[in-house]
Scaffold this active site. Structure first.
Site, PDB file in Angstrom:
ATOM      1  N   HIS A  31       0.806  -1.222   0.000  1.00  0.00           N
ATOM      2  CA  HIS A  31       0.000   0.000   0.000  1.00  0.00           C
ATOM      3  C   HIS A  31       0.839   1.273   0.000  1.00  0.00           C
ATOM      4  CE1 HIS A  31      -3.725   2.275   1.402  1.00  0.00           C
ATOM      5  NE2 HIS A  31      -4.135   1.551   0.368  1.00  0.00           N
TER       6      HIS A  31
ATOM      7  N   LYS B  73       3.032   4.498  -1.250  1.00  0.00           N
ATOM      8  CA  LYS B  73       2.977   5.448  -2.361  1.00  0.00           C
ATOM      9  C   LYS B  73       4.171   6.382  -2.205  1.00  0.00           C
ATOM     10  CE  LYS B  73      -1.645   4.670  -1.320  1.00  0.00           C
ATOM     11  NZ  LYS B  73      -2.298   4.505   0.001  1.00  0.00           N
TER      12      LYS B  73
ATOM     13  N   ASP C  69      16.988   9.610  -7.729  1.00  0.00           N
ATOM     14  CA  ASP C  69      18.437   9.735  -7.510  1.00  0.00           C
ATOM     15  C   ASP C  69      18.818   9.548  -6.046  1.00  0.00           C
ATOM     16  OD1 ASP C  69      19.076  10.161 -10.214  1.00  0.00           O
ATOM     17  OD2 ASP C  69      18.604  12.289 -10.064  1.00  0.00           O
TER      18      ASP C  69
END
Length: 253
Positions: free
Chosen positions: A169, A171, A176
């Site tokens: 779940h 996000k 870099d």
């Protein structure tokens, strides 16, 4: 005057030693100057780095019709025309796209649902620039309607998912990341590295039309070294843990 005479006498009496001493002193002075320049540059760069909170809410789409009228056909980037809406969803998406477009070496994305065409296009542009991209997603949501993950997998982006019914779940997106860039440097045996710095994008928002333009969501974009390192470490851990699923469990549909 006396000091100058003493120095000149030393040079005449001990030419080799004096030459070596002058050379060493010059090198040391150059190193000190270079370190000072790097320190000054680093301070300027850190001062200009992004630290921003983006809020998505029900007011984000009230200007959508204006942007649609002003947008150009086939555009791959959000066309943010002059807009007085401080909650403008398109402007918020453009801020995420801007960071992805700045990627130099790597993008590591852990995302539950990904259907945004704008963000998918920015990932594709990064791929075309030679940026190394890795994606971790949920085993079921990679097949959700409109998912861009299968499309990116077809372009060669490695995708891994957990071997469990529990949800992946997360996000977040690391651009870099220091550890990852160093890994790439060693892998490619690069002697010269282009300037870059670590960015993490994280929050409640899924990369979907509803998440980015209707739901009540939040997203933080930051170049904080400790935060980016923490997210990078977790991505690396998951990437190793889900190694068996790459290319075997992800069946392109």
């Amino acid at each position: 005057m006396l000091i100058t005479q003493i120095i000149m006498k030393q040079i005449r009496d001990y030419p080799i030693v004096s030459t070596i001493s002058i050379a060493v002193s010059t090198v040391l002075a150059s190193e000190v100057i270079w370190k000072l320049v790097q320190c000054s540059r680093s301070k300027r760069e850190k001062a200009s780095r992004v630290h921003e909170v983006i809020i998505f809410n029900e007011l984000g789409e009230i200007c959508a019709a204006v942007h649609m009228r002003n947008s150009s056909m086939g555009s791959q980037k959000p066309q943010v025309s002059p807009c007085c809406n401080t909650h403008c969803s398109l402007r918020n998406v453009a801020k995420i796209v801007e960071q992805i477009d700045r990627a130099v070496y790597s993008i590591d994305l852990a995302i539950y649902t990904f259907t945004s065409l704008f963000l998918a296009d920015s990932i594709k542009r990064a791929l075309q620039r030679g940026v190394i991209i890795r994606i971790i997603s949920d085993g079921e949501m990679v097949y959700s309607k409109g998912s861009q993950i299968s499309m990116l997998a077809q372009l060669g982006v490695p995708v891994r998912v957990p071997i469990t019914t529990n949800l992946m779940h997360n996000k977040f997106c690391i651009i870099d990341g220091f550890e990852r860039v160093e890994e790439i440097r060693l892998l490619r045996k690069l002697k010269f590295m282009r300037p870059c710095y670590s960015i993490v994008i994280s929050g409640s928002v899924n990369w979907t039309a509803l998440g980015l333009g209707g739901n009540w969501e939040n997203c933080i974009i930051t170049a904080d070294d400790k935060l980016t390192a923490t997210f990078q470490a977790e991505f690396q851990r998951m990437w190793r843990a889900f190694a068996k699923t790459e290319g075997s469990q992800i069946q392109l549909k």
